[in-house]
Enzyme design. Structure first.
Site, PDB file in Angstrom:
ATOM      1  N   ASP A  48       0.856  -1.201   0.000  1.00 28.61           N
ATOM      2  CA  ASP A  48       0.000   0.000   0.000  1.00 28.61           C
ATOM      3  C   ASP A  48       0.893   1.253   0.000  1.00 28.61           C
ATOM      4  O   ASP A  48       0.693   2.179  -0.804  1.00 28.61           O
ATOM      5  CB  ASP A  48      -0.886   0.058   1.256  1.00 28.61           C
ATOM      6  CG  ASP A  48      -1.814  -1.140   1.427  1.00 28.61           C
ATOM      7  OD1 ASP A  48      -3.027  -0.943   1.459  1.00 28.61           O
ATOM      8  OD2 ASP A  48      -1.315  -2.280   1.538  1.00 28.61           O
ATOM      9  N   GLU A  71      -5.147   7.557   0.459  1.00 22.38           N
ATOM     10  CA  GLU A  71      -5.563   6.853   1.679  1.00 22.38           C
ATOM     11  C   GLU A  71      -4.466   6.830   2.749  1.00 22.38           C
ATOM     12  O   GLU A  71      -4.749   6.997   3.927  1.00 22.38           O
ATOM     13  CB  GLU A  71      -5.969   5.416   1.354  1.00 22.38           C
ATOM     14  CG  GLU A  71      -6.428   4.697   2.619  1.00 22.38           C
ATOM     15  CD  GLU A  71      -6.758   3.225   2.453  1.00 22.38           C
ATOM     16  OE1 GLU A  71      -6.763   2.722   1.319  1.00 22.38           O
ATOM     17  OE2 GLU A  71      -7.005   2.582   3.478  1.00 22.38           O
ATOM     18  N   ASP A 143      -6.231   5.319  -4.080  1.00 20.94           N
ATOM     19  CA  ASP A 143      -6.239   4.216  -3.117  1.00 20.94           C
ATOM     20  C   ASP A 143      -5.255   3.211  -3.693  1.00 20.94           C
ATOM     21  O   ASP A 143      -5.551   2.512  -4.665  1.00 20.94           O
ATOM     22  CB  ASP A 143      -7.655   3.624  -3.016  1.00 20.94           C
ATOM     23  CG  ASP A 143      -7.767   2.629  -1.880  1.00 20.94           C
ATOM     24  OD1 ASP A 143      -6.715   2.141  -1.398  1.00 20.94           O
ATOM     25  OD2 ASP A 143      -8.901   2.328  -1.474  1.00 20.94           O
ATOM     26  N   ILE A 145      -3.888   0.371  -2.696  1.00 20.43           N
ATOM     27  CA  ILE A 145      -4.456  -0.983  -2.709  1.00 20.43           C
ATOM     28  C   ILE A 145      -5.838  -0.858  -2.076  1.00 20.43           C
ATOM     29  O   ILE A 145      -5.951  -0.609  -0.886  1.00 20.43           O
ATOM     30  CB  ILE A 145      -3.615  -2.005  -1.904  1.00 20.43           C
ATOM     31  CG1 ILE A 145      -2.240  -2.207  -2.551  1.00 20.43           C
ATOM     32  CG2 ILE A 145      -4.356  -3.338  -1.812  1.00 20.43           C
ATOM     33  CD1 ILE A 145      -1.388  -3.292  -1.882  1.00 20.43           C
ATOM     34  N   ASP A 146      -6.865  -0.989  -2.899  1.00 17.02           N
ATOM     35  CA  ASP A 146      -8.225  -0.996  -2.372  1.00 17.02           C
ATOM     36  C   ASP A 146      -8.588  -2.467  -2.158  1.00 17.02           C
ATOM     37  O   ASP A 146      -8.356  -3.291  -3.048  1.00 17.02           O
ATOM     38  CB  ASP A 146      -9.168  -0.340  -3.386  1.00 17.02           C
ATOM     39  CG  ASP A 146     -10.612  -0.346  -2.911  1.00 17.02           C
ATOM     40  OD1 ASP A 146     -10.834  -0.194  -1.694  1.00 17.02           O
ATOM     41  OD2 ASP A 146     -11.505  -0.506  -3.754  1.00 17.02           O
ATOM     42  N   THR A 148      -7.465  -4.223   0.810  1.00 13.46           N
ATOM     43  CA  THR A 148      -6.218  -4.811   1.332  1.00 13.46           C
ATOM     44  C   THR A 148      -6.481  -6.220   1.887  1.00 13.46           C
ATOM     45  O   THR A 148      -5.625  -7.100   1.775  1.00 13.46           O
ATOM     46  CB  THR A 148      -5.605  -3.896   2.419  1.00 13.46           C
ATOM     47  OG1 THR A 148      -5.522  -2.581   1.877  1.00 13.46           O
ATOM     48  CG2 THR A 148      -4.213  -4.341   2.819  1.00 13.46           C
ATOM     49  N   HIS A 235     -18.290  -4.419   6.046  1.00 14.61           N
ATOM     50  CA  HIS A 235     -18.289  -3.305   5.092  1.00 14.61           C
ATOM     51  C   HIS A 235     -19.663  -3.102   4.448  1.00 14.61           C
ATOM     52  O   HIS A 235     -19.956  -2.029   3.945  1.00 14.61           O
ATOM     53  CB  HIS A 235     -17.262  -3.545   3.971  1.00 14.61           C
ATOM     54  CG  HIS A 235     -15.843  -3.592   4.460  1.00 14.61           C
ATOM     55  ND1 HIS A 235     -14.779  -3.795   3.632  1.00 14.61           N
ATOM     56  CD2 HIS A 235     -15.324  -3.437   5.699  1.00 14.61           C
ATOM     57  CE1 HIS A 235     -13.654  -3.785   4.337  1.00 14.61           C
ATOM     58  NE2 HIS A 235     -13.956  -3.576   5.591  1.00 14.61           N
ATOM     59  N   SER A 259     -13.041  -4.910  -2.943  1.00 17.61           N
ATOM     60  CA  SER A 259     -12.503  -3.750  -3.674  1.00 17.61           C
ATOM     61  C   SER A 259     -13.412  -3.208  -4.778  1.00 17.61           C
ATOM     62  O   SER A 259     -14.473  -3.767  -5.064  1.00 17.61           O
ATOM     63  CB  SER A 259     -11.132  -4.066  -4.272  1.00 17.61           C
ATOM     64  OG  SER A 259     -11.256  -4.704  -5.530  1.00 17.61           O
ATOM     65  N   LYS A 262     -15.431  -4.628  -8.103  1.00 14.88           N
ATOM     66  CA  LYS A 262     -16.885  -4.815  -8.300  1.00 14.88           C
ATOM     67  C   LYS A 262     -17.437  -3.823  -9.322  1.00 14.88           C
ATOM     68  O   LYS A 262     -18.300  -4.152 -10.124  1.00 14.88           O
ATOM     69  CB  LYS A 262     -17.636  -4.626  -6.970  1.00 14.88           C
ATOM     70  CG  LYS A 262     -17.397  -5.748  -5.971  1.00 14.88           C
ATOM     71  CD  LYS A 262     -18.297  -5.607  -4.748  1.00 14.88           C
ATOM     72  CE  LYS A 262     -17.793  -4.621  -3.741  1.00 14.88           C
ATOM     73  NZ  LYS A 262     -16.524  -4.940  -3.091  1.00 14.88           N
ATOM     74  N   ARG A 276     -24.003  -1.890  -1.631  1.00 11.89           N
ATOM     75  CA  ARG A 276     -23.176  -1.679  -0.443  1.00 11.89           C
ATOM     76  C   ARG A 276     -24.110  -1.119   0.614  1.00 11.89           C
ATOM     77  O   ARG A 276     -24.453   0.064   0.581  1.00 11.89           O
ATOM     78  CB  ARG A 276     -22.067  -0.694  -0.790  1.00 11.89           C
ATOM     79  CG  ARG A 276     -21.006  -0.543   0.277  1.00 11.89           C
ATOM     80  CD  ARG A 276     -19.907   0.380  -0.199  1.00 11.89           C
ATOM     81  NE  ARG A 276     -18.757   0.298   0.648  1.00 11.89           N
ATOM     82  CZ  ARG A 276     -17.799  -0.615   0.566  1.00 11.89           C
ATOM     83  NH1 ARG A 276     -17.865  -1.555  -0.356  1.00 11.89           N
ATOM     84  NH2 ARG A 276     -16.783  -0.609   1.391  1.00 11.89           N
ATOM     85  N   ASP A 289     -12.560   5.391  -2.368  1.00 17.85           N
ATOM     86  CA  ASP A 289     -13.177   4.071  -2.516  1.00 17.85           C
ATOM     87  C   ASP A 289     -14.302   4.054  -3.547  1.00 17.85           C
ATOM     88  O   ASP A 289     -14.830   2.977  -3.849  1.00 17.85           O
ATOM     89  CB  ASP A 289     -13.729   3.589  -1.162  1.00 17.85           C
ATOM     90  CG  ASP A 289     -12.632   3.056  -0.259  1.00 17.85           C
ATOM     91  OD1 ASP A 289     -11.655   2.500  -0.788  1.00 17.85           O
ATOM     92  OD2 ASP A 289     -12.740   3.210   0.977  1.00 17.85           O
TER      93      ASP A 289
HETATM   94  N1  LIG Z   1     -17.163  -0.354   8.196  1.00 22.39           N
HETATM   95  C1  LIG Z   1     -16.936  -0.190   6.895  1.00 22.39           C
HETATM   96  N2  LIG Z   1     -17.974  -0.031   6.055  1.00 22.39           N
HETATM   97  C2  LIG Z   1     -17.757   0.125   4.736  1.00 22.39           C
HETATM   98  N3  LIG Z   1     -16.516   0.123   4.163  1.00 22.39           N
HETATM   99  C3  LIG Z   1     -15.441  -0.037   4.966  1.00 22.39           C
HETATM  100  C4  LIG Z   1     -15.588  -0.194   6.357  1.00 22.39           C
HETATM  101  N4  LIG Z   1     -14.371  -0.350   6.898  1.00 22.39           N
HETATM  102  C5  LIG Z   1     -13.484  -0.257   5.893  1.00 22.39           C
HETATM  103  N5  LIG Z   1     -14.111  -0.075   4.709  1.00 22.39           N
HETATM  104  C6  LIG Z   1     -13.487   0.104   3.388  1.00 22.39           C
HETATM  105  O1  LIG Z   1     -14.069  -0.668   2.411  1.00 22.39           O
HETATM  106  C7  LIG Z   1     -13.114  -0.818   1.356  1.00 22.39           C
HETATM  107  C8  LIG Z   1     -13.143  -2.206   0.813  1.00 22.39           C
HETATM  108  O2  LIG Z   1     -14.336  -2.331   0.193  1.00 22.39           O
HETATM  109  P1  LIG Z   1     -14.955  -3.737  -0.084  1.00 22.39           P
HETATM  110  O3  LIG Z   1     -15.585  -4.178   1.191  1.00 22.39           O
HETATM  111  O4  LIG Z   1     -15.926  -3.415  -1.148  1.00 22.39           O
HETATM  112  O5  LIG Z   1     -13.849  -4.628  -0.509  1.00 22.39           O
HETATM  113  C9  LIG Z   1     -11.782  -0.532   1.919  1.00 22.39           C
HETATM  114  O6  LIG Z   1     -11.284   0.632   1.351  1.00 22.39           O
HETATM  115  C10 LIG Z   1     -12.064  -0.381   3.372  1.00 22.39           C
HETATM  116  O7  LIG Z   1     -11.266   0.560   3.968  1.00 22.39           O
HETATM  117  P2  LIG Z   1      -9.722   0.230   4.280  1.00 22.39           P
HETATM  118  O8  LIG Z   1      -8.968   0.479   3.008  1.00 22.39           O
HETATM  119  O9  LIG Z   1      -9.344   1.195   5.310  1.00 22.39           O
HETATM  120  O10 LIG Z   1      -9.635  -1.229   4.701  1.00 22.39           O
HETATM  121 MG   LIG Z   2      -6.514   0.975   0.412  1.00 20.75          MG
HETATM  122 MG   LIG Z   3     -10.181   1.283  -0.250  1.00 27.11          MG
HETATM  123 MG   LIG Z   4      -6.879   0.451   3.723  1.00 26.42          MG
END
Ligand SMILES: Nc1ncnc2c1ncn2[C@@H]1O[C@H](COP(=O)(O)O)[C@@H](O)[C@H]1OP(=O)(O)O
Ligand SMILES: [Mg+2]
Ligand SMILES: [Mg+2]
Ligand SMILES: [Mg+2]
Length: 352
Positions: A48, A71, A143, A145-146, A148, A235, A259, A262, A276, A289
């Site tokens: 990242d 990020e 971002d 790495i979206d 992670t 999420h 990520s 989708k 979502r 994101d």
């Molecule tokens: N509670 C949450 N609700 C929704 N999205 C979140 C939550 N916590 C982290 N994320 C973020 O959702 C993204 C991943 O999306 P998906 O679930 O679609 O794969 C990441 O960027 C992540 O942040 P982070 O990068 O800080 O981990």
């Molecule tokens: Mg990221």
């Molecule tokens: Mg992300």
């Molecule tokens: Mg992250």
């Protein structure tokens, strides 16, 4: 005359390609102590940080006046305890920066042989992502790495870059190193780039080449609809998606994927609906994101709103503020999905 944002598109694609190569190679060599847990409990890896340093360095060379909402920040790496991680990040970012030029690359972006940077320059590049965002002017959001968590599982993740002008997404780029190029051949070649410029459509390009395929969301038969949703139940509420699916008469199981991959999949006709659904903890979505992904879908003929049908507002700072959740689907399906979301929400309230 070249198309609007042609140079930004070219640079963004080059940066995304280099970042995809960097993160893939990190995954193959990642060792246990190369991952940190951030204050919000989410993981962050050397990949990242190194990818943000790389993309931010290239943006600075090409567009020095443009601020960046990224990020990651380098605070943990500047501390004495961050030294081992910092050295590894410098090595990885420099490997990516000095990789040979390919078609479309420009040496003035600070890439190619002999372009290695110092640790101080790379930490500053990461911290250039600290811009607060806002309603006016040009800004990039990245971002590195979206997803992670998906990256660490060896599943889907995405390198995400977007350019906004006056809070409107003008350019969106998503690199998905682990995504099959052809959804009909899940075991075939992997590695896709998705790119959209406002008013110029959405395209897919394989990471292995430069051929560009325009993407148009098809009108799916109701029996072909499936939802795309997060792997992580924290999420996006999986149970709310289940209720919405049953209201819509969807019988296929959801496609769970980490990520913004989708959004790319939706744009090329997979699933038909990206949901979502807020989990009720008041999480504020981040602009990095959703900025590139939302443009991919709208340029491919879809519509993206939050879970209440409100347009996503990228002008409020680093978060999407009062936008909660996301509903994305083809224009002719979106209204029906929103009605189902409202019905599901009403059902949930009636139960409490
Ligand atoms: N509670 C949450 N609700 C929704 N999205 C979140 C939550 N916590 C982290 N994320 C973020 O959702 C993204 C991943 O999306 P998906 O679930 O679609 O794969 C990441 O960027 C992540 O942040 P982070 O990068 O800080 O981990
Ligand atoms: Mg990221
Ligand atoms: Mg992300
Ligand atoms: Mg992250």
């Amino acid at each position: 005359m070249s198309q609007p944002f042609a140079l930004e598109r070219q640079l963004g694609l080059s940066a995304a390609r280099r970042a995809c190569a960097l993160t893939s190679s990190v995954f193959n060599k990642l060792v246990k102590n190369e991952t940190l847990t951030k204050g919000d409990k989410s993981p962050v890896t050397v990949g990242d940080y190194a990818a943000q340093a790389l993309i931010s360095s290239m943006l600075k060379n090409a567009f020095p006046a443009d601020p960046i909402v990224g990020e990651e920040d380098a605070a943990d790496l500047r501390a004495e305890e961050g030294k081992v991680l910092r050295d590894r990040i410098v090595e990885l970012a420099n490997e990516a920066l000095v990789a040979p030029l390919v078609e479309g690359d420009k040496p003035e972006w600070g890439i190619g042989p002999g372009q290695a940077k110092s640790a101080a320059e790379l930490l500053d590049a990461i911290d250039r992502g600290n811009y607060d965002g806002g309603r006016t002017g040009r800004m990039w959001t990245i971002d590195p790495i979206d997803g992670t968590k998906g990256f660490l599982r060896g599943e889907q993740y995405a390198v995400c870059i977007a350019l906004l002008v006056d809070a409107q997404v003008q350019l969106g780029i998503i690199g998905c190193p682990n995504l099959p190029v052809d959804p009909a051949q899940p075991d075939g070649e992997r590695g896709c780039l998705f790119v959209a410029v406002l008013g110029q459509g959405c395209h897919q390009i394989p990471l292995s080449g430069t051929s560009s395929t325009p993407l148009h969301m098809p009108t799916p038969a109701p029996s072909d609809l499936t939802t795309l949703e997060s792997v992580e139940a924290a999420h996006s509420s999986h149970s709310t998606t289940d209720t919405i699916s049953s209201i819509l008469g969807i019988t296929r199981p959801p496609i769970r994927m980490d990520s913004q991959a989708k959004y790319g999949c939706l744009a090329r006709g997979e699933g038909g609906i990206y949901l979502r659904m807020p989990t009720g903890v008041g999480y504020r979505e981040k602009i990095w994101d959703h900025a590139p992904g939302s443009l991919l879908v709208s340029e491919a003929g879809g519509r993206v709103t939050d879970s209440r049908g409100t347009e996503l507002d990228f002008g409020l700072g680093r978060t999407l503020g009062e936008n909660f959740g996301v509903v994305a689907a083809g224009r002719e399906v979106h209204g029906r999905v929103l009605a189902a979301v409202q019905e599901a929400t009403a059902q949930a309230k009636a139960k409490v």
